[in-house]
Design an enzyme around this catalytic site. Structure first.
Site, PDB file in Angstrom:
ATOM      1  N   LYS A   1       0.830  -1.215   0.000  1.00 34.09           N
ATOM      2  CA  LYS A   1       0.000   0.000   0.000  1.00 34.09           C
ATOM      3  C   LYS A   1       0.860   1.259   0.000  1.00 34.09           C
ATOM      4  O   LYS A   1       1.922   1.292   0.623  1.00 34.09           O
ATOM      5  CB  LYS A   1      -0.905   0.007   1.246  1.00 34.09           C
TER       6      LYS A   1
ATOM      7  N   LYS B   1      -0.492  -7.636   6.002  1.00 34.95           N
ATOM      8  CA  LYS B   1      -1.105  -8.944   5.790  1.00 34.95           C
ATOM      9  C   LYS B   1      -2.395  -8.692   4.994  1.00 34.95           C
ATOM     10  O   LYS B   1      -3.144  -7.775   5.285  1.00 34.95           O
ATOM     11  CB  LYS B   1      -1.427  -9.534   7.169  1.00 34.95           C
ATOM     12  N   TYR B   2      -2.606  -9.484   3.951  1.00 35.66           N
ATOM     13  CA  TYR B   2      -3.833  -9.320   3.159  1.00 35.66           C
ATOM     14  C   TYR B   2      -4.922 -10.190   3.774  1.00 35.66           C
ATOM     15  O   TYR B   2      -4.790 -11.419   3.852  1.00 35.66           O
ATOM     16  CB  TYR B   2      -3.572  -9.723   1.705  1.00 35.66           C
ATOM     17  N   LEU B   3      -5.973  -9.545   4.232  1.00 36.68           N
ATOM     18  CA  LEU B   3      -7.088 -10.288   4.824  1.00 36.68           C
ATOM     19  C   LEU B   3      -7.987 -10.763   3.693  1.00 36.68           C
ATOM     20  O   LEU B   3      -8.296 -10.010   2.777  1.00 36.68           O
ATOM     21  CB  LEU B   3      -7.846  -9.390   5.808  1.00 36.68           C
TER      22      LEU B   3
ATOM     23  N   ARG C   1     -13.303  13.718   9.541  1.00 40.74           N
ATOM     24  CA  ARG C   1     -14.367  14.571   8.984  1.00 40.74           C
ATOM     25  C   ARG C   1     -15.692  13.820   9.081  1.00 40.74           C
ATOM     26  O   ARG C   1     -15.726  12.661   9.519  1.00 40.74           O
ATOM     27  CB  ARG C   1     -14.064  14.839   7.513  1.00 40.74           C
TER      28      ARG C   1
HETATM   29  P1  ADP Z   1      -7.868   4.091   0.656  1.00 38.97           P
HETATM   30  O1  ADP Z   1      -7.537   5.201   1.616  1.00 38.97           O
HETATM   31  O2  ADP Z   1      -7.060   4.162  -0.613  1.00 38.97           O
HETATM   32  O3  ADP Z   1      -9.339   3.924   0.423  1.00 38.97           O
HETATM   33  P2  ADP Z   1      -7.767   1.949   2.692  1.00 38.97           P
HETATM   34  O4  ADP Z   1      -6.556   1.653   3.495  1.00 38.97           O
HETATM   35  O5  ADP Z   1      -8.887   2.647   3.383  1.00 38.97           O
HETATM   36  O6  ADP Z   1      -7.319   2.740   1.349  1.00 38.97           O
HETATM   37  O7  ADP Z   1      -8.295   0.608   2.059  1.00 38.97           O
HETATM   38  C1  ADP Z   1      -9.348   0.619   1.130  1.00 38.97           C
HETATM   39  C2  ADP Z   1      -9.887  -0.774   0.921  1.00 38.97           C
HETATM   40  O8  ADP Z   1      -8.835  -1.661   0.455  1.00 38.97           O
HETATM   41  C3  ADP Z   1     -10.437  -1.442   2.165  1.00 38.97           C
HETATM   42  O9  ADP Z   1     -11.774  -1.070   2.451  1.00 38.97           O
HETATM   43  C4  ADP Z   1     -10.310  -2.900   1.747  1.00 38.97           C
HETATM   44  O10 ADP Z   1     -11.355  -3.192   0.824  1.00 38.97           O
HETATM   45  C5  ADP Z   1      -8.995  -2.954   0.992  1.00 38.97           C
HETATM   46  N1  ADP Z   1      -7.852  -3.257   1.901  1.00 38.97           N
HETATM   47  C6  ADP Z   1      -7.023  -2.368   2.492  1.00 38.97           C
HETATM   48  N2  ADP Z   1      -6.116  -2.982   3.292  1.00 38.97           N
HETATM   49  C7  ADP Z   1      -6.367  -4.308   3.216  1.00 38.97           C
HETATM   50  C8  ADP Z   1      -5.794  -5.500   3.821  1.00 38.97           C
HETATM   51  N3  ADP Z   1      -4.765  -5.432   4.686  1.00 38.97           N
HETATM   52  N4  ADP Z   1      -6.352  -6.694   3.513  1.00 38.97           N
HETATM   53  C9  ADP Z   1      -7.392  -6.784   2.648  1.00 38.97           C
HETATM   54  N5  ADP Z   1      -7.973  -5.726   2.048  1.00 38.97           N
HETATM   55  C10 ADP Z   1      -7.487  -4.504   2.323  1.00 38.97           C
END
Ligand code: ADP
Length: 448
Positions: free
Chosen positions: A158, A201-203, A291
């Site tokens: 990310k 970790k990817y959930l 917000r």
């Molecule tokens: P953004 O700010 O770009 O929206 P987020 O961190 O809020 O990014 O993540 C957005 C979406 O990506 C989450 O709602 C989920 O669907 C997916 N996601 C993010 N991190 C993970 C993770 N560790 N495992 C699985 N899915 C994830």
């Protein structure tokens, strides 16, 4: 209390803030681009100021234009709505430097939750559970492999500066990670001008559960339960509900308590949302939005509180008008986001509304800036309305949503309404049995 508030936003959220102001006896100032001269928020506010041309960069995002509009009209505070400048710490600082109150948290709190690594570190320090992952940024692909092997695949790479679902890539093996790492970095560089990435970790089948919090800036913090926003397309929410269909009272009290304590410890002022992925009974922090959220009405419905009124009160230095013990959940609420988009590809579909009829009746709320004859400009977000229903329980809320959707008429542009008619016929939606991947899979199977 303020006499006059300027709303640095447009569309339904501008109306939402104007409504709260009116009930509080506060005058409202709308700002608008030339494209929005005939918009409903301009008509509904007590005063309106044109702040620039069509492009958001020169109007809704222009610091000098918005500050000048405050000075010209004598507005004492700015409500930013969501999107646009709502999480821009530089804007907040400049607003405050001009002696104008920003209705929201301090620049320092926005900055603590701004980039994802800092946010995660802040959360961890405050006792909020986070997704297991790298300690900070990961500079090379070798480091990425090392972290991934320690943690076990699959992992998600990310962007530290990420937002809007960009700069995220999943890797299932050492072979995958080489490409995933490079792609995530170059996407991050292109989208945010910062190529730093980190690993989590990817959930595999989590739900998106977010906790609404509120602080008075004086050391008091409360939570208003959770929302389940798992039905997403391209990481964008389309259907939200409260309470979460899979969250027990004990889980709510536990995670809510952790979030409320964190807010109190921070001395946070205003509304915030702490977002989690939820899997197998565990909550994992992903980010905090400093917000008001698009989906705040489902929380308002089940608690019977006006969150915008509360934002205005605490910004004016008043205490919260409720304590944790006052907050009791009543029934169930669902929101669907209606976009001017053409299915099945969700292509933006601006145009003129030839007919508009909003649904009504018990437990139905339509938040929209549409009117018959209105021309939706092509320059902004495609959200044109939110239909929110409330029932004594989830079954009643679903029946009410179906009934309200059948009354709603929006002609002249294509909308995402057919999607909701179809979703309500699905057993998994009826039983609340979905994770964050459910909608993408359903769309793929149903020709989108
Ligand atoms: P953004 O700010 O770009 O929206 P987020 O961190 O809020 O990014 O993540 C957005 C979406 O990506 C989450 O709602 C989920 O669907 C997916 N996601 C993010 N991190 C993970 C993770 N560790 N495992 C699985 N899915 C994830």
């Amino acid at each position: 209390m303020f006499d006059k508030i300027l709303i640095a936003n447009r569309g339904e959220i501008a109306l939402r803030v104007i409504r709260a102001c009116r009930e509080m006896g506060i005058a409202s100032v709308a700002v608008h681009s030339t494209a929005d001269a005939n918009a409903m928020h301009v008509r509904m506010a007590d005063e309106a100021v044109c702040i620039g041309p069509n492009s958001s960069a020169e109007s809704y995002l222009s610091f000098p234009a918005i500050i000048a509009a405050c000075e010209v009209t004598g507005a004492q505070a700015i409500h930013p709505g969501y999107g646009f400048l709502s999480e821009n710490q530089n804007f907040v600082q400049i607003v405050e430097d001009h002696g104008i109150t920003f209705i929201g948290p301090s620049a320092a709190h926005i900055s603590q939750m701004g980039d994802k690594i800092t946010a995660k570190e802040t959360a961890e320090k405050l006792g909020i559970p986070v997704v297991p992952g790298s300690a900070g940024g990961v500079p090379t692909v070798e480091d990425a492999k090392k972290v991934a092997n320690e943690m076990g695949y699959p992992v998600i790479i990310k962007a530290t500066a990420g937002g809007g679902g960009r700069g995220m890539k999943v890797a299932k093996s050492d072979t995958d990670i080489e490409v995933a790492f490079r792609t995530a970095r170059s996407e991050a560089k292109a989208a945010f001008g910062n190529d730093e990435v980190y690993i989590e970790k990817y959930l595999q089948k989590p739900r998106h559960i977010e906790v609404q919090v509120f602080g008075d800036g004086q050391g008091n913090g409360v939570h208003l339960g959770e929302r389940d926003c798992s039905l997403q397309r391209r990481h964008q929410k389309v259907f939200e509900e409260a309470p979460g269909p899979c969250i027990t009272e004990e889980e709510r009290a536990r995670i809510g308590g952790i979030c409320a304590n964190a807010i109190a410890k921070m001395g946070y002022r205003g509304a915030g949302t702490i977002e989690f992925l939820y899997e197998d009974g565990e909550f994992y922090f992903i980010e905090m939005n400093t917000r008001l959220q698009v989906e705040h009405p489902v929380t308002e419905s089940i608690f019977g509180v006006d969150l915008v009124r509360e934002q205005i009160r605490v910004a004016a230095g008043m205490p919260l008008s409720f304590t944790q013990d006052d907050l009791k959940i009543n029934g169930h609420s669902i929101e669907v986001r209606i976009n001017a988009e053409r299915l099945p590809n969700f292509a933006p579909c601006p145009g003129t509304i030839t007919q508009y009829h909003a649904p009504g009746g018990l437990g139905v709320r339509m938040d929209s800036a549409l009117y018959q004859g209105y021309t939706i400009p092509p320059y902004y977000d495609s959200l044109i309305g939110k239909l929110i229903v409330h029932g004594r329980d989830r079954t009643e809320a679903l029946a009410r949503l179906k009934r309200a959707l059948s009354e709603l008429i929006i002609d002249g542009v294509d909308t995402t309404l057919p999607l909701f008619h179809a979703l309500l016929a699905e057993k998994d939606v009826q039983t609340g049995n979905y994770d964050i991947h459910w909608l993408e899979k359903w769309l793929a199977a149903n020709g989108a």
